[in-house]
Design an enzyme around this catalytic site. Structure first.
Site, PDB file in Angstrom:
ATOM      1  N   SER A  23       0.834  -1.213   0.000  1.00  0.00           N
ATOM      2  CA  SER A  23       0.000   0.000   0.000  1.00  0.00           C
ATOM      3  C   SER A  23       0.867   1.262   0.000  1.00  0.00           C
ATOM      4  O   SER A  23       0.595   2.212  -0.737  1.00  0.00           O
ATOM      5  CB  SER A  23      -0.893   0.019   1.242  1.00  0.00           C
ATOM      6  OG  SER A  23      -1.824  -1.022   1.183  1.00  0.00           O
ATOM      7  N   ARG A  27       1.410   4.304  -3.026  1.00  0.00           N
ATOM      8  CA  ARG A  27       1.173   5.722  -2.733  1.00  0.00           C
ATOM      9  C   ARG A  27       2.433   6.552  -2.955  1.00  0.00           C
ATOM     10  O   ARG A  27       2.347   7.727  -3.319  1.00  0.00           O
ATOM     11  CB  ARG A  27       0.643   5.859  -1.300  1.00  0.00           C
ATOM     12  CG  ARG A  27      -0.822   5.377  -1.191  1.00  0.00           C
ATOM     13  CD  ARG A  27      -1.171   4.962   0.220  1.00  0.00           C
ATOM     14  NE  ARG A  27      -2.583   4.670   0.414  1.00  0.00           N
ATOM     15  CZ  ARG A  27      -3.178   3.507   0.112  1.00  0.00           C
ATOM     16  NH1 ARG A  27      -2.490   2.525  -0.441  1.00  0.00           N
ATOM     17  NH2 ARG A  27      -4.469   3.338   0.334  1.00  0.00           N
ATOM     18  N   GLY A  94      -6.245  -3.868  -7.412  1.00  0.00           N
ATOM     19  CA  GLY A  94      -7.401  -3.044  -7.041  1.00  0.00           C
ATOM     20  C   GLY A  94      -6.968  -1.666  -6.570  1.00  0.00           C
ATOM     21  O   GLY A  94      -7.627  -0.656  -6.846  1.00  0.00           O
ATOM     22  N   ARG A 122     -14.234  -6.991 -10.421  1.00  0.00           N
ATOM     23  CA  ARG A 122     -14.369  -6.390  -9.080  1.00  0.00           C
ATOM     24  C   ARG A 122     -15.153  -5.068  -9.150  1.00  0.00           C
ATOM     25  O   ARG A 122     -15.093  -4.358 -10.151  1.00  0.00           O
ATOM     26  CB  ARG A 122     -12.981  -6.190  -8.461  1.00  0.00           C
ATOM     27  CG  ARG A 122     -12.314  -7.540  -8.217  1.00  0.00           C
ATOM     28  CD  ARG A 122     -10.976  -7.411  -7.563  1.00  0.00           C
ATOM     29  NE  ARG A 122     -11.083  -6.872  -6.216  1.00  0.00           N
ATOM     30  CZ  ARG A 122     -10.033  -6.519  -5.487  1.00  0.00           C
ATOM     31  NH1 ARG A 122      -8.815  -6.642  -5.978  1.00  0.00           N
ATOM     32  NH2 ARG A 122     -10.193  -6.054  -4.265  1.00  0.00           N
ATOM     33  N   ASP A 315      -6.781  -7.850   4.942  1.00  0.00           N
ATOM     34  CA  ASP A 315      -6.030  -8.696   4.002  1.00  0.00           C
ATOM     35  C   ASP A 315      -5.460  -9.949   4.674  1.00  0.00           C
ATOM     36  O   ASP A 315      -4.899 -10.818   4.006  1.00  0.00           O
ATOM     37  CB  ASP A 315      -4.880  -7.900   3.372  1.00  0.00           C
ATOM     38  CG  ASP A 315      -5.399  -6.876   2.374  1.00  0.00           C
ATOM     39  OD1 ASP A 315      -6.555  -7.011   1.912  1.00  0.00           O
ATOM     40  OD2 ASP A 315      -4.651  -5.931   2.063  1.00  0.00           O
ATOM     41  N   LYS A 342     -12.720  -9.367  -2.787  1.00  0.00           N
ATOM     42  CA  LYS A 342     -11.259  -9.208  -2.906  1.00  0.00           C
ATOM     43  C   LYS A 342     -10.800  -9.877  -4.210  1.00  0.00           C
ATOM     44  O   LYS A 342     -11.599 -10.081  -5.107  1.00  0.00           O
ATOM     45  CB  LYS A 342     -10.575  -9.811  -1.674  1.00  0.00           C
ATOM     46  CG  LYS A 342     -10.846  -9.018  -0.395  1.00  0.00           C
ATOM     47  CD  LYS A 342     -10.271  -7.622  -0.476  1.00  0.00           C
ATOM     48  CE  LYS A 342     -10.652  -6.751   0.691  1.00  0.00           C
ATOM     49  NZ  LYS A 342     -10.281  -5.344   0.501  1.00  0.00           N
ATOM     50  N   ARG A 346     -12.978 -14.484  -0.895  1.00  0.00           N
ATOM     51  CA  ARG A 346     -12.076 -15.155   0.059  1.00  0.00           C
ATOM     52  C   ARG A 346     -12.828 -15.946   1.128  1.00  0.00           C
ATOM     53  O   ARG A 346     -12.218 -16.788   1.783  1.00  0.00           O
ATOM     54  CB  ARG A 346     -11.121 -14.142   0.708  1.00  0.00           C
ATOM     55  CG  ARG A 346     -10.031 -13.707  -0.247  1.00  0.00           C
ATOM     56  CD  ARG A 346      -8.989 -12.822   0.405  1.00  0.00           C
ATOM     57  NE  ARG A 346      -7.957 -12.516  -0.579  1.00  0.00           N
ATOM     58  CZ  ARG A 346      -7.157 -11.466  -0.542  1.00  0.00           C
ATOM     59  NH1 ARG A 346      -7.268 -10.602   0.456  1.00  0.00           N
ATOM     60  NH2 ARG A 346      -6.246 -11.272  -1.482  1.00  0.00           N
ATOM     61  N   ARG A 388      -3.076 -14.441  -1.856  1.00  0.00           N
ATOM     62  CA  ARG A 388      -3.133 -14.694  -0.403  1.00  0.00           C
ATOM     63  C   ARG A 388      -3.745 -16.061  -0.085  1.00  0.00           C
ATOM     64  O   ARG A 388      -3.452 -16.637   0.958  1.00  0.00           O
ATOM     65  CB  ARG A 388      -3.860 -13.552   0.308  1.00  0.00           C
ATOM     66  CG  ARG A 388      -3.057 -12.261   0.196  1.00  0.00           C
ATOM     67  CD  ARG A 388      -3.386 -11.186   1.184  1.00  0.00           C
ATOM     68  NE  ARG A 388      -2.358 -10.163   1.121  1.00  0.00           N
ATOM     69  CZ  ARG A 388      -2.507  -8.938   0.616  1.00  0.00           C
ATOM     70  NH1 ARG A 388      -3.674  -8.550   0.137  1.00  0.00           N
ATOM     71  NH2 ARG A 388      -1.494  -8.095   0.588  1.00  0.00           N
TER      72      ARG A 388
HETATM   73  C1  S3P Z   1      -5.698  -1.310   0.118  1.00  0.00           C
HETATM   74  C2  S3P Z   1      -6.930  -1.304   0.702  1.00  0.00           C
HETATM   75  C3  S3P Z   1      -7.710  -2.518   0.992  1.00  0.00           C
HETATM   76  C4  S3P Z   1      -6.848  -3.765   0.899  1.00  0.00           C
HETATM   77  C5  S3P Z   1      -5.967  -3.761  -0.313  1.00  0.00           C
HETATM   78  C6  S3P Z   1      -5.027  -2.563  -0.268  1.00  0.00           C
HETATM   79  C7  S3P Z   1      -5.002  -0.031  -0.116  1.00  0.00           C
HETATM   80  O1  S3P Z   1      -8.763  -2.629   0.060  1.00  0.00           O
HETATM   81  O2  S3P Z   1      -7.666  -4.916   0.895  1.00  0.00           O
HETATM   82  O3  S3P Z   1      -5.204  -4.946  -0.387  1.00  0.00           O
HETATM   83  O4  S3P Z   1      -3.788  -0.026  -0.372  1.00  0.00           O
HETATM   84  O5  S3P Z   1      -5.665   1.018  -0.051  1.00  0.00           O
HETATM   85  P1  S3P Z   1     -10.236  -1.989   0.330  1.00  0.00           P
HETATM   86  O6  S3P Z   1     -10.073  -0.521   0.314  1.00  0.00           O
HETATM   87  O7  S3P Z   1     -11.076  -2.483  -0.798  1.00  0.00           O
HETATM   88  O8  S3P Z   1     -10.646  -2.530   1.665  1.00  0.00           O
END
Ligand code: S3P
Length: 429
Positions: A23, A27, A94, A122, A315, A342, A346, A388
């Site tokens: 994450s 960013r 995602g 998704r 996660d 996800k 899951r 995962r």
């Molecule tokens: C993430 C947010 C989560 C997480 C994903 C990474 C992120 O998803 O499950 O692996 O980096 O912002 P959701 O915002 O759909 O919960």
């Protein structure tokens, strides 16, 4: 499609470092690209998901240099991105597609984002709907609810948005759009999801105010390049934490792991199950809490998991399910409906996999009940294309009565390319 056979282990021991946080790595590229100056990133995760983000920004004219150790991003300022000449392929990620859709909503050019067969299934309405309310023109398959999405960005106006789900992707998508919007963009959520965006926006000098389970971003403020050091990913560490807890005679030190409180739900859950887990050498790096995590084999017991800990461990449920399969008694997971959208569903994927190993599991709409057992059977399980699921089943194999074969394991490269070699390194047979 690759498969792997994992043998049972007698212990999981040693000292390891897991790759950088996924994450935070995403960013760092996104904010570095739209900041002024050169951002350097150390500890960046070179998994497929993060490479999708990197390629997307290169396709928008951003110079990103990687010498194998440090990533250098020459930021082009808030309004310096260029119209991409082709569709932006977000692969399996995602986070890439949802966050970038927010950012693209603020650009005065046309863009199209898509992804692999899993990502294209998704839900995207969760970001398309509020971004449209801010003024973005977004169309896509199934009435704009599925990728590919075509985005005509431009003049946005800040909105107040109460997200129905706790999701850092929704929150961050709107925060990125909010950088370009007139006025203020406010996002709140039922309970706090990971707050890496809030922390990194502040680091880069964005105008931002946080409040309980919410954030406000003021548009029009330029960002300043930073030196970012990415800690190890607790989501990757979680597989090794569970491996050491459930395998007898184990003691594992996982060094340099991000322990941001919005991510440490897995530690709280495993502690409540009776896990021997200690945080050592706690410190702060680039605005994020970091620690070394010491884990020893433990007798686990079943617990109920629900409420605000769920987004803090979202996660880690595949790993938690494996711990539950070895615990004494029943573990009940509730309020976790998000697991159904996800990389795969899951809840069903973990329930089916654990049943194959002889564990009693019953699914509910928003979770499952897992009855732990001393006996885990060997056999064949499929990852369903979800990194995962593949890694959690490989951890389960360490304590199974006979080897477990996991199929479709290429997906592990999305988040943890070195997982299997690290597992082989710490597991003694
Ligand atoms: C993430 C947010 C989560 C997480 C994903 C990474 C992120 O998803 O499950 O692996 O980096 O912002 P959701 O915002 O759909 O919960």
């Amino acid at each position: 499609m690759s498969i792997i056979q994992i043998q049972p282990a007698v212990s999981v021991s040693g000292e390891i470092v897991v790759p950088g946080d996924k994450s935070i790595s995403h960013r760092s590229i996104m904010l570095g690209a739209i900041a002024n100056g050169v951002t350097t990133v150390r500890g960046f995760l070179r998994g497929e998901d993060n490479m999708s983000t990197m390629h997307a920004f290169r396709a928008m004219g951003v110079n990103i240099d990687d010498d194998g150790e440090t990533i250098r991003i020459t930021g082009c300022g808030l309004h310096g991105l260029k119209e991409p000449g082709d569709v932006l392929d977000c692969g399996n990620s995602g986070t890439t597609i949802r966050l970038i859709t927010g950012l693209l909503s603020g650009q005065s050019f046309f863009s199209v984002v898509t992804g692999d067969q899993y990502l294209r299934k998704r839900p995207m309405k969760r970001v398309v709907e509020p971004l449209t309310r801010m003024g973005a023109g977004i169309t896509g398959r199934s009435g704009g609810t599925l990728a590919p999405l075509a985005i005509s960005g431009g003049s946005l106006t800040g909105i107040e948005y109460q997200s129905p789900v706790s999701s850092a992707q929704i929150k961050s998508s709107l925060m990125l759009a909010g950088l370009y919007a007139d006025g203020e963009t406010r996002v709140s959520e039922p309970s706090l999801s990971r707050d890496h965006s809030e922390r990194m926006f502040s680091l880069f000098g964005a105008s931002l105010v946080r409040h309980d389970n919410g954030v406000l971003v003021r548009g029009g403020f330029e960002l300043t390049a930073q030196e970012v050091t990415v800690p190890g990913d607790i989501s990757s560490a979680a597989f090794f934490m569970v491996a050491a807890l459930i395998t007898p005679n184990s003691e594992l030190l996982i060094k340099n792991v991000g322990v941001n409180p919005s991510r440490t739900g897995v530690i709280d859950i495993l502690l409540s199950m009776g896990g021997d887990i200690r945080l050592l050498n706690e410190r702060e790096v680039s605005g994020e809490p970091v620690a070394d995590i010491l884990v020893r084999s433990s007798r686990l017991k079943g617990v109920r998991i629900s409420g605000s800990v769920v987004p803090r461990a979202i996660d880690e449920f595949p790993a938690v399910c494996v711990a539950a399969a070895r615990a004494e008694g029943v573990t009940s997971i509730r309020d976790a409906r998000e697991l159904r959208v996800k990389e795969t569903d899951r809840i069903t994927a973990m329930a089916d996999s654990l049943k194959t190993l002889g564990i009693v599991v019953s699914e509910t709409e928003d979770g499952m009940d897992i009855t732990g057992s001393d006996l885990l059977l060997g056999g064949c399980v499929d990852s369903c294309g979800d990194h995962r699921i593949a890694m959690s089943m490989s951890v389960a194999a360490l304590v199974a009565a006979s080897p477990i074969t996991v199929s479709d394991i290429d997906c592990v490269a999305t988040s943890f390319p070195t997982f299997f070699s690290l597992l082989a390194h710490v597991a003694s047979r």
